[in-house]
Every structure is written in C-alpha cells, then in structure tokens.
Design an enzyme around this catalytic site. Sequence first.
Site, short mmCIF file in Angstrom:
data_model
loop_
_atom_site.label_atom_id
_atom_site.label_comp_id
_atom_site.label_asym_id
_atom_site.label_seq_id
_atom_site.Cartn_x
_atom_site.Cartn_y
_atom_site.Cartn_z
N ALA A 13 -32.99 -31.35 9.10
CA ALA A 13 -32.24 -30.31 9.82
C ALA A 13 -33.06 -29.05 10.08
O ALA A 13 -32.52 -28.06 10.56
CB ALA A 13 -30.97 -29.96 9.06
N SER A 14 -34.34 -29.10 9.78
CA SER A 14 -35.16 -27.89 9.99
C SER A 14 -35.46 -27.65 11.46
O SER A 14 -35.77 -26.52 11.85
CB SER A 14 -36.47 -28.01 9.21
OG SER A 14 -37.03 -29.31 9.36
N SER A 143 -30.33 -44.51 18.07
CA SER A 143 -31.00 -44.21 19.34
C SER A 143 -30.59 -45.27 20.35
O SER A 143 -30.41 -46.43 19.98
CB SER A 143 -32.52 -44.25 19.18
OG SER A 143 -33.13 -44.22 20.46
N TYR A 157 -39.89 -48.61 16.67
CA TYR A 157 -38.90 -47.55 16.51
C TYR A 157 -37.52 -48.09 16.89
O TYR A 157 -36.54 -47.91 16.15
CB TYR A 157 -39.29 -46.36 17.40
CG TYR A 157 -38.25 -45.27 17.50
CD1 TYR A 157 -38.11 -44.32 16.49
CD2 TYR A 157 -37.42 -45.18 18.61
CE1 TYR A 157 -37.16 -43.31 16.59
CE2 TYR A 157 -36.47 -44.18 18.72
CZ TYR A 157 -36.35 -43.25 17.72
OH TYR A 157 -35.40 -42.26 17.82
P1 NAP Z 1 -37.95 -33.90 15.36
O1 NAP Z 1 -37.84 -32.79 16.34
O2 NAP Z 1 -39.24 -34.61 15.20
O3 NAP Z 1 -37.43 -33.39 13.92
C1 NAP Z 1 -37.45 -34.29 12.86
C2 NAP Z 1 -36.73 -33.70 11.66
O4 NAP Z 1 -36.69 -34.70 10.64
C3 NAP Z 1 -37.43 -32.50 11.07
O5 NAP Z 1 -36.44 -31.64 10.55
C4 NAP Z 1 -38.26 -33.11 9.95
O6 NAP Z 1 -38.51 -32.20 8.86
C5 NAP Z 1 -37.32 -34.20 9.47
N1 NAP Z 1 -37.95 -35.31 8.76
C6 NAP Z 1 -38.95 -36.12 9.22
N2 NAP Z 1 -39.26 -37.01 8.26
C7 NAP Z 1 -38.48 -36.73 7.20
C8 NAP Z 1 -38.35 -37.30 5.90
N3 NAP Z 1 -39.12 -38.32 5.50
N4 NAP Z 1 -37.43 -36.76 5.05
C9 NAP Z 1 -36.66 -35.71 5.43
N5 NAP Z 1 -36.75 -35.14 6.64
C10 NAP Z 1 -37.64 -35.65 7.51
O7 NAP Z 1 -36.88 -35.06 15.72
P2 NAP Z 1 -35.59 -35.05 16.67
O8 NAP Z 1 -36.02 -35.38 18.04
O9 NAP Z 1 -34.75 -33.86 16.42
O10 NAP Z 1 -34.86 -36.37 16.12
C11 NAP Z 1 -33.83 -36.33 15.15
C12 NAP Z 1 -33.24 -37.74 15.02
O11 NAP Z 1 -32.74 -38.16 16.29
C13 NAP Z 1 -34.24 -38.79 14.58
O12 NAP Z 1 -33.62 -39.73 13.75
C14 NAP Z 1 -34.64 -39.45 15.89
O13 NAP Z 1 -35.13 -40.75 15.71
C15 NAP Z 1 -33.32 -39.41 16.62
N6 NAP Z 1 -33.44 -39.51 18.08
C16 NAP Z 1 -34.12 -38.58 18.80
C17 NAP Z 1 -34.20 -38.70 20.17
C18 NAP Z 1 -34.91 -37.70 21.04
O14 NAP Z 1 -35.01 -37.95 22.27
N7 NAP Z 1 -35.40 -36.59 20.52
C19 NAP Z 1 -33.59 -39.81 20.83
C20 NAP Z 1 -32.92 -40.74 20.07
C21 NAP Z 1 -32.83 -40.59 18.68
P3 NAP Z 1 -39.80 -31.17 8.87
O15 NAP Z 1 -39.43 -30.08 9.86
O16 NAP Z 1 -39.85 -30.66 7.47
O17 NAP Z 1 -40.99 -31.97 9.30
#
Ligand code: NAP
Length: 259
Positions: A13-14, A143, A157
């Site tokens: 959630a960061s 996703s 993925y």
């Molecule tokens: P993001 O911007 O890369 O942010 C990832 C977040 O997950 C960050 O808060 C990170 O923490 C945390 N994280 C990564 N590895 C972790 C671990 N091992 N333990 C605890 N926290 C962890 O990703 P996002 O795009 O917001 O995606 C969030 C979710 O939505 C993911 O599950 C992703 O697969 C899914 N999703 C995203 C999209 C898209 O288009 N963006 C589409 C479909 C699904 P730090 O800040 O500390 O690194």
Amino acid sequence: MPQAGSVALVTGASRGIGAAIAQRLAQAGAAVAVNYTAKAEAAEALVARIRAEGGRAIAVQADVADAAAVAAMVARTEAELGPISILVNNAGISGRGLTLDTYDPAVVARLRAVNVDGVIHTVRAVAPGMRARRYGRIINIASIAAIGTAFPGTTFYAASKAEVMILTRRFAMELGPFGITVNAVAPGWIVTDMTRGALSEAEFAERVRQMSERAMLGRPGKPEDIAAAVVFLASEEAGFVTAQVLAVDGGRMDYIGHG
Ligand code: NAP
C-alpha cells in the site's frame, strides 16, 4: 461503508493501486495498516496523509512471501489498531515480463512467492480471527491478464494471477460458512510505477495510446478506479457477494480468441 470500527490490512500500500485503496478505505472510516516491503518513506507519507484527513493508520513492513513476517505483521496490526475485518491482498510484482524465450526459474519462483504464496500467507494469518468473529471481507487484486488479455510479455504473471482467481473462489467456499466473503478485483491497465517500468516518456506515451485503444472507455485506468471497486467489496452491504472476480478494465477488448 465498511462495518463500524473496521480495521483493514492492505498489502503493498505504499504506492500505486494499494495506496489508493488504503486512502479510500480510511476515508470510508476504516483504520488502515499500510503494508510495504522496501519503501518505508512512501508508506509513512501515506500514513501521514490519512492522519491529516482524520483517519487512523500505521505503516507495517513485511515481505508477503515470508509467512513468519506476515504473521508478525498481522499481530502488530491487531495489537495497534484492533482485529482485522478487511484484508486486501494487493502486493504484487510483474516478474519482468518474462515469456517462453526469456523464462528464468528464479524470477518466476519469486513471482509466485509474492503473487500467490503472499495471498495464502495473509489469508491464513487473518482467517482464524475472522472465523471466530464470524465476519470478514477479503479482496484479492488479480489481473485481467489471467482472464486472457492478448498483450504480449506477461505470460507467467498472467498464470500467477490465474492462481489468485481460483484461490479466491476456493477460499470463498471454505470461509463462507463463517460469514467471510472472498472476492477478487481484476484491474485492466492502470497507470502506476509497475506499468511505467523503465519506459522513456515517449515510450510511455505510446503505451498509453495503445492501451487506450484496447479499452471501450478509451483511456487507461487510475488507481482510484480500482479502489472504488475494492471499497464496495469491503463494505458491510456487499455481504451477499462472494467468490466473484470483478473486472475493472474500462472494457478491454483484446482477449485471446477461442472456439
Ligand atoms: P506498484 O506500483 O509496482 O506497487 C507495488 C506495491 O507492492 C508497492 O507498495 C510495493 O512496496 C509492494 N510490494 C511489492 N512486493 C512486495 C512484497 N513482497 N511484500 C509486500 N509488499 C510488496 O504496483 P501496482 O501497479 O500498484 O499493482 C498493485 C497490484 O495490482 C499488484 O498485485 C499488480 O499485479 C496488480 N495489477 C496491476 C495492474 C496495473 O496495470 N498497474 C494491472 C492488473 C493488476 P514497496 O513500495 O515497499 O516496494
């Protein structure tokens, strides 16, 4: 609205989607544990924003792939905020877009450890308390890649998120008798650090154009688009909705054909 006095744990959630979910849940009245793995400053800044808006929040470090760290995170959250009634499994990684040609077992193992085992660890950690209180809302961020979108370079993925979808349905079946709902939200293409990756500004603009063309609504998604769906599934009123996967993708049209 979340049940009065709700405590939510939002993993990852960061930043990005998780940060929007945490903020919206706090605005809806839940106390929120903001989990992160590396970016403490970003997590603390979000906690400060939530508190400035009158909400309750703490930042909690844990790698969701580590079962012991997850158990400690749940214990700390419950000690500081109260029993967890809402779990949002949002933490996830993209696994560098590997394909059959670029397959790397170590990268794929880590991808599964975070995206799949992470969900199992958190659900196992919160389920005993939710069962005892006969109430819970669990939302997993999957996703639309898992449903079969045709954007190349996300093979493993997509497979990890397909596991998240079936785990959602099976956990819903196991936990339903205890008043616990388990649902998934399947985002489309959302602008975050994950989708920006290492793209240059020009490459990113081109990617936005391509992804907008693939969506009926003609635009990429925002983290808030996903947060709105999660807040609904986390609400007390959504108590008869379980085992569902809600695609929030702007009407993506590029699915792999069959038949
Ligand atoms: P993001 O911007 O890369 O942010 C990832 C977040 O997950 C960050 O808060 C990170 O923490 C945390 N994280 C990564 N590895 C972790 C671990 N091992 N333990 C605890 N926290 C962890 O990703 P996002 O795009 O917001 O995606 C969030 C979710 O939505 C993911 O599950 C992703 O697969 C899914 N999703 C995203 C999209 C898209 O288009 N963006 C589409 C479909 C699904 P730090 O800040 O500390 O690194």
